[in-house]
Motif scaffolding. Structure first.
Motif, short mmCIF file in Angstrom:
data_model
loop_
_atom_site.label_atom_id
_atom_site.label_comp_id
_atom_site.label_asym_id
_atom_site.label_seq_id
_atom_site.Cartn_x
_atom_site.Cartn_y
_atom_site.Cartn_z
N LEU A 104 -11.50 6.26 7.92
CA LEU A 104 -10.16 6.04 7.41
C LEU A 104 -10.08 6.47 5.95
N LEU A 105 -8.93 7.01 5.57
CA LEU A 105 -8.72 7.34 4.17
C LEU A 105 -8.47 6.06 3.38
N PRO A 106 -8.76 6.04 2.08
CA PRO A 106 -8.41 4.87 1.26
C PRO A 106 -6.91 4.58 1.32
N ALA A 107 -6.54 3.37 0.95
CA ALA A 107 -5.17 2.89 1.14
C ALA A 107 -4.10 3.76 0.49
N ASP A 108 -4.32 4.25 -0.70
CA ASP A 108 -3.26 5.00 -1.40
C ASP A 108 -3.39 6.51 -1.23
#
Length: 159
Positions: A104-108
């Motif tokens: 998963l990509l980081p939140a932002d």
């Protein structure tokens, strides 16, 4: 000694410098998060490329001696903000696919649709070299900073 005015001036200067330092650190942190996400995706693409060149078979169905490695694939999901490393193999009758891992990509950080017709999957086939279709992958953060990864049809991966 110091007067009260001198102490207040020193405290206000210290507070201003502290605020500038914290803002600079937050900006640096966001830039590094974007760069780390880009490096992780480039590492996954290079892993697929090197494993197909070495013909390394992993996974439950593909690791059997009777099965043949077909390709490795990096599949990108813009909506889920994730990407998968997938192995494809066959036994002469049936085709098998195993997801080796999902990241998963980081939140932002998210994927930005590339301006051209870049594919959502980059497939590295065995014995053919390169990828089935080259293109660009663009990562963007909440402050609109972008990093572009270019995958050439010969399998070159540049950022």
């Amino acid at each position: 000694g110091f007067t009260l005015i001198e102490l207040m001036v020193i405290l206000s200067i210290t507070a201003i410098l502290g605020m500038v330092g914290i803002a600079g650190f937050n900006n640096y942190n966001k830039v590094q998060t974007l760069q780390n996400a880009t490096n992780d995706l480039v590492t996954t693409l290079n892993t697929a490329k090197s494993r197909v060149a070495s013909q390394i078979k992993v996974g439950i169905n593909c690791s059997l001696q009777t099965n043949t490695l077909d390709s490795y694939e990096v599949q990108i999901s813009i909506v889920a903000k994730s990407y998968n490393l997938i192995i494809h193999c066959n036994n002469g009758v049936s085709n098998f696919s195993n997801i080796i891992y999902t990241k998963l990509l980081p939140a932002d950080i998210s994927f930005k649709p590339a301006p051209d017709t870049s594919p959502a999957s980059y497939i590295f086939p065995v014995l053919k070299g390169g990828v089935t279709a080259g293109g660009q992958i663009v990562l963007i953060d909440s402050d609109n900073r972008q990093r572009t990864i270019t995958v050439t049809s010969l399998g070159g991966i540049n950022q």
